[in-house]
Motif scaffolding. Sequence first.
Motif, mmCIF file in Angstrom:
data_model
loop_
_atom_site.group_PDB
_atom_site.id
_atom_site.type_symbol
_atom_site.label_atom_id
_atom_site.label_comp_id
_atom_site.label_asym_id
_atom_site.label_seq_id
_atom_site.Cartn_x
_atom_site.Cartn_y
_atom_site.Cartn_z
ATOM 1 N N ALA A 50 16.932 -124.375 58.649
ATOM 2 C CA ALA A 50 16.205 -125.828 58.863
ATOM 3 C C ALA A 50 15.144 -126.031 58.157
ATOM 4 N N PRO A 51 14.907 -127.006 57.292
ATOM 5 C CA PRO A 51 13.857 -127.350 56.496
ATOM 6 C C PRO A 51 12.335 -127.548 57.303
ATOM 7 N N LEU A 52 11.534 -127.096 56.730
ATOM 8 C CA LEU A 52 10.291 -127.358 57.299
ATOM 9 C C LEU A 52 9.983 -128.928 56.707
ATOM 10 N N PRO A 53 8.869 -129.571 57.594
ATOM 11 C CA PRO A 53 8.448 -130.814 57.180
ATOM 12 C C PRO A 53 7.505 -130.808 55.875
ATOM 13 N N SER A 54 7.738 -131.512 55.218
ATOM 14 C CA SER A 54 6.841 -131.701 53.760
ATOM 15 C C SER A 54 5.550 -131.335 54.038
ATOM 16 N N THR A 55 4.835 -130.841 53.004
ATOM 17 C CA THR A 55 3.505 -130.463 53.067
ATOM 18 C C THR A 55 2.466 -131.736 53.580
ATOM 19 N N ALA A 56 2.781 -132.794 52.991
ATOM 20 C CA ALA A 56 2.196 -134.048 53.496
ATOM 21 C C ALA A 56 2.511 -134.519 54.917
ATOM 22 N N GLN A 57 3.558 -134.280 55.412
ATOM 23 C CA GLN A 57 4.050 -134.554 56.847
ATOM 24 C C GLN A 57 3.448 -133.471 57.621
ATOM 25 N N LEU A 58 3.172 -132.081 57.234
ATOM 26 C CA LEU A 58 2.370 -131.440 58.046
ATOM 27 C C LEU A 58 1.119 -131.383 58.293
ATOM 28 N N ALA A 59 0.372 -132.142 57.089
ATOM 29 C CA ALA A 59 -1.054 -132.478 56.860
ATOM 30 C C ALA A 59 -1.282 -133.443 57.720
ATOM 31 N N GLU A 60 -0.375 -134.648 57.965
ATOM 32 C CA GLU A 60 -0.571 -135.679 58.520
ATOM 33 C C GLU A 60 -0.506 -135.168 60.198
ATOM 34 N N GLN A 61 0.511 -134.395 60.381
ATOM 35 C CA GLN A 61 0.898 -133.857 61.930
ATOM 36 C C GLN A 61 -0.550 -133.158 62.490
ATOM 37 N N TYR A 62 -0.751 -132.396 61.426
ATOM 38 C CA TYR A 62 -2.054 -131.483 62.057
ATOM 39 C C TYR A 62 -3.424 -131.862 61.797
ATOM 40 N N ASP A 63 -3.430 -132.903 61.049
ATOM 41 C CA ASP A 63 -4.581 -133.446 60.534
ATOM 42 C C ASP A 63 -5.441 -132.755 59.655
ATOM 43 N N ALA A 64 -4.866 -132.003 58.907
ATOM 44 C CA ALA A 64 -5.413 -130.994 57.986
ATOM 45 C C ALA A 64 -5.125 -131.364 56.631
ATOM 46 N N SER A 65 -5.819 -130.604 55.581
ATOM 47 C CA SER A 65 -5.818 -131.143 54.176
ATOM 48 C C SER A 65 -4.595 -130.302 53.751
ATOM 49 N N LEU A 66 -4.168 -130.720 52.577
ATOM 50 C CA LEU A 66 -2.977 -130.136 51.975
ATOM 51 C C LEU A 66 -3.019 -128.800 51.848
ATOM 52 N N SER A 67 -4.120 -128.285 51.302
ATOM 53 C CA SER A 67 -4.448 -127.057 50.854
ATOM 54 C C SER A 67 -4.283 -126.195 52.197
ATOM 55 N N VAL A 68 -4.784 -126.422 53.430
ATOM 56 C CA VAL A 68 -4.722 -125.709 54.368
ATOM 57 C C VAL A 68 -3.354 -125.582 54.779
ATOM 58 N N VAL A 69 -2.522 -126.633 54.750
ATOM 59 C CA VAL A 69 -1.002 -126.716 54.890
ATOM 60 C C VAL A 69 -0.572 -125.448 54.030
ATOM 61 N N LYS A 70 -0.814 -125.412 52.899
ATOM 62 C CA LYS A 70 -0.197 -124.713 51.978
ATOM 63 C C LYS A 70 -0.464 -123.148 52.277
ATOM 64 N N MET A 71 -1.633 -123.009 52.791
ATOM 65 C CA MET A 71 -2.048 -121.767 53.192
ATOM 66 C C MET A 71 -1.225 -121.108 54.264
ATOM 67 N N ALA A 72 -0.966 -122.059 55.392
ATOM 68 C CA ALA A 72 -0.318 -121.747 56.365
ATOM 69 C C ALA A 72 1.247 -121.370 56.023
ATOM 70 N N VAL A 73 1.805 -122.222 55.288
ATOM 71 C CA VAL A 73 3.430 -122.072 54.591
ATOM 72 C C VAL A 73 3.259 -120.650 53.835
ATOM 73 N N GLY A 74 2.214 -120.443 53.004
ATOM 74 C CA GLY A 74 2.267 -119.272 52.150
ATOM 75 C C GLY A 74 1.998 -118.287 53.258
ATOM 76 N N LEU A 75 1.571 -117.996 54.174
ATOM 77 C CA LEU A 75 1.244 -116.878 55.141
ATOM 78 C C LEU A 75 2.795 -116.800 55.971
ATOM 79 N N LEU A 76 3.659 -117.751 55.976
ATOM 80 C CA LEU A 76 4.878 -117.640 56.764
ATOM 81 C C LEU A 76 5.898 -117.003 55.746
ATOM 82 N N ARG A 77 5.589 -117.458 54.384
ATOM 83 C CA ARG A 77 6.340 -116.949 53.261
ATOM 84 C C ARG A 77 6.034 -115.269 53.130
ATOM 85 N N ASN A 78 4.973 -115.193 53.461
ATOM 86 C CA ASN A 78 4.796 -113.660 53.063
ATOM 87 C C ASN A 78 5.292 -112.764 54.107
ATOM 88 N N GLU A 79 5.328 -113.226 55.332
ATOM 89 C CA GLU A 79 5.855 -112.996 56.638
ATOM 90 C C GLU A 79 7.400 -112.629 56.499
#
Length: 111
Positions: free
Chosen positions: A30-59
């Motif tokens: 399944a695709p994750l929502p886009s970075t922009a969609q996640l940023a809006e969903q979590y009311d966070a910046s794009l860089s914060v979302v990218k860090m979260a997704v990067g962590l999941l990639r590393n895992e």
Amino acid sequence: MVKNTGQPAYLQIADELRQQIRGGSLAPGAPLPSTAQLAEQYDASLSVVKMAVGLLRNEGLVIGQQGKGVFVRDDVPPAPPPADELAEIRLTLRDLSERLAKVEKALSDRR
């Protein structure tokens, strides 16, 4: 939405996405929502979302495909068994994060 718990926002987002992957609401492939969609969903910046997704990639939970998006891996590694030492480290990190947030607030109040 990211909560003001003292835990960094990217860890909160990664934790929630990880739970969705492990719980099956984000199925393998399944695709994750886009970075922009996640940023809006979590009311966070794009860089914060990218860090979260990067962590999941590393895992090894998600994989990025250039120009297509980020997808849940088909072969998601099993969750590590809970360990007392890991729980203790997390509690310590949470405590330190809360203490740091208080110090930062105190410093910002002085300005």
